[in-house]
Motif scaffolding. Structure first.
Motif, PDB file in Angstrom:
ATOM      1  N   ALA A  39       0.844  -1.187   0.000  1.00 56.94           N
ATOM      2  CA  ALA A  39       0.000   0.000   0.000  1.00 56.94           C
ATOM      3  C   ALA A  39       0.881   1.239   0.000  1.00 56.94           C
ATOM      4  O   ALA A  39       2.054   1.186   0.372  1.00 56.94           O
ATOM      5  CB  ALA A  39      -0.928   0.000   1.220  1.00 56.94           C
ATOM      6  N   ALA A  40       0.298   2.363  -0.427  1.00 62.33           N
ATOM      7  CA  ALA A  40       1.066   3.613  -0.485  1.00 62.33           C
ATOM      8  C   ALA A  40       0.134   4.807  -0.298  1.00 62.33           C
ATOM      9  O   ALA A  40      -1.069   4.722  -0.565  1.00 62.33           O
ATOM     10  CB  ALA A  40       1.806   3.724  -1.811  1.00 62.33           C
ATOM     11  N   THR A  41       0.715   5.914   0.132  1.00 66.60           N
ATOM     12  CA  THR A  41      -0.030   7.160   0.294  1.00 66.60           C
ATOM     13  C   THR A  41       0.706   8.282  -0.423  1.00 66.60           C
ATOM     14  O   THR A  41       1.922   8.244  -0.592  1.00 66.60           O
ATOM     15  CB  THR A  41      -0.180   7.534   1.776  1.00 66.60           C
ATOM     16  N   ALA A  42      -0.053   9.290  -0.837  1.00 66.73           N
ATOM     17  CA  ALA A  42       0.538  10.467  -1.473  1.00 66.73           C
ATOM     18  C   ALA A  42      -0.482  11.596  -1.432  1.00 66.73           C
ATOM     19  O   ALA A  42      -1.654  11.378  -1.114  1.00 66.73           O
ATOM     20  CB  ALA A  42       0.950  10.173  -2.913  1.00 66.73           C
ATOM     21  N   GLY A  43      -0.022  12.783  -1.782  1.00 65.91           N
ATOM     22  CA  GLY A  43      -0.919  13.935  -1.752  1.00 65.91           C
ATOM     23  C   GLY A  43      -1.908  13.961  -2.891  1.00 65.91           C
ATOM     24  O   GLY A  43      -2.946  14.607  -2.798  1.00 65.91           O
ATOM     25  N   THR A  44      -1.597  13.251  -3.954  1.00 68.93           N
ATOM     26  CA  THR A  44      -2.466  13.256  -5.127  1.00 68.93           C
ATOM     27  C   THR A  44      -2.548  11.861  -5.736  1.00 68.93           C
ATOM     28  O   THR A  44      -1.602  11.070  -5.642  1.00 68.93           O
ATOM     29  CB  THR A  44      -1.949  14.245  -6.193  1.00 68.93           C
ATOM     30  N   SER A  45      -3.653  11.580  -6.385  1.00 69.04           N
ATOM     31  CA  SER A  45      -3.872  10.259  -6.984  1.00 69.04           C
ATOM     32  C   SER A  45      -2.998  10.028  -8.216  1.00 69.04           C
ATOM     33  O   SER A  45      -2.943   8.910  -8.733  1.00 69.04           O
ATOM     34  CB  SER A  45      -5.347  10.096  -7.367  1.00 69.04           C
ATOM     35  N   ARG A  46      -2.294  11.054  -8.687  1.00 73.34           N
ATOM     36  CA  ARG A  46      -1.410  10.875  -9.847  1.00 73.34           C
ATOM     37  C   ARG A  46      -0.314   9.852  -9.574  1.00 73.34           C
ATOM     38  O   ARG A  46       0.283   9.315 -10.500  1.00 73.34           O
ATOM     39  CB  ARG A  46      -0.770  12.202 -10.243  1.00 73.34           C
ATOM     40  N   HIS A  47      -0.036   9.584  -8.297  1.00 69.50           N
ATOM     41  CA  HIS A  47       1.037   8.648  -7.937  1.00 69.50           C
ATOM     42  C   HIS A  47       0.546   7.221  -7.712  1.00 69.50           C
ATOM     43  O   HIS A  47       1.310   6.372  -7.275  1.00 69.50           O
ATOM     44  CB  HIS A  47       1.737   9.125  -6.656  1.00 69.50           C
ATOM     45  N   SER A  48      -0.701   6.940  -8.015  1.00 66.35           N
ATOM     46  CA  SER A  48      -1.271   5.633  -7.664  1.00 66.35           C
ATOM     47  C   SER A  48      -0.564   4.465  -8.343  1.00 66.35           C
ATOM     48  O   SER A  48      -0.512   3.362  -7.786  1.00 66.35           O
ATOM     49  CB  SER A  48      -2.764   5.601  -8.008  1.00 66.35           C
TER      50      SER A  48
END
Length: 213
Positions: free
Chosen positions: A116-125
């Motif tokens: 799993a991963a997290t980021a500020g924007t969904s562009r990194h999914s």
């Protein structure tokens, strides 16, 4: 039977969205294992607490530190692993990769892993598919089909995130509780009613009385 699930969280702040997602996955996995008739003990490793020890290990010829020895012991004892990282520069964090680099090369072989991963924007999914999944596949872990990505906007009751969390947790639970059995034909009885240690009739005896017609 009680199963052990180890959560590896590479969040840097406290609290962090990475730890929040890790906790959601842990809770869902515990419930999914329980739904399969077994219990699960969940333990979490916060990599930021090991950052200094990891740096010392890297520059000292991999001389083990107490924290890293304990982390490796927990990985060896785990029935399943949940690995969560924030996205830095379009990939997993350096802290996360350093930890993985310090693991024994066979420590994750055959281990069920939920990434799993997290980021500020969904562009990194897509980081889950081009970075996280290949990394654990290289380490010969068994990566569950559903990977979970959460952008900042996904937290706060997002139904789709909750659905993905529970689907991934269910897949992990299935692998965690699965009995380790041999390959059919190589281990076990094979076909019902056939004893694996039954006496074998000599081939010449089988041919006796036959004229080849």
């Amino acid at each position: 039977m009680s199963r052990r699930i180890l959560v590896i969280s590479a969040g840097l702040s406290q609290p962090s969205s990475t730890r929040l997602l890790a906790d959601q996955l842990a809770d869902a996995s515990r419930a999914a294992v329980g739904g399969r008739g077994e219990s699960a003990q969940v333990e979490t490793i916060e990599l930021r607490e090991l950052a200094v020890e990891m740096a010392q290990t890297m520059v000292s010829g991999n001389r083990p530190t107490p924290g890293m020895v304990d982390a490796k012991r927990k990985i060896a004892a785990a029935d399943g692993i949940i690995a969560v990282t924030p996205v830095f520069t379009a990939s997993y964090s350096g802290l996360f990769k350093t930890f993985v680099d310090l693991l024994d090369k066979d420590s994750l072989t055959g281990k069920p892993v939920l990434v799993a991963a997290t980021a500020g924007t969904s562009r990194h999914s897509l980081v889950l598919e081009y970075a996280m999944r290949p990394l654990f596949s290289y380490l010969r872990a068994v990566v569950v089909p559903t990977a979970v990505f959460a952008a900042t906007e996904d937290f706060g009751g997002d139904v789709d995130l909750e659905r993905r969390v529970h689907r991934a947790a269910g897949e992990l639970a299935t692998l965690v509780v699965a009995e380790r059995t041999g390959v059919a034909g190589l281990a076990g009885t094979g076909e019902e009613g056939v004893e694996p240690d039954a006496p074998v009739t000599d081939f010449a005896e089988l041919l006796r009385g036959h004229d080849g017609g």
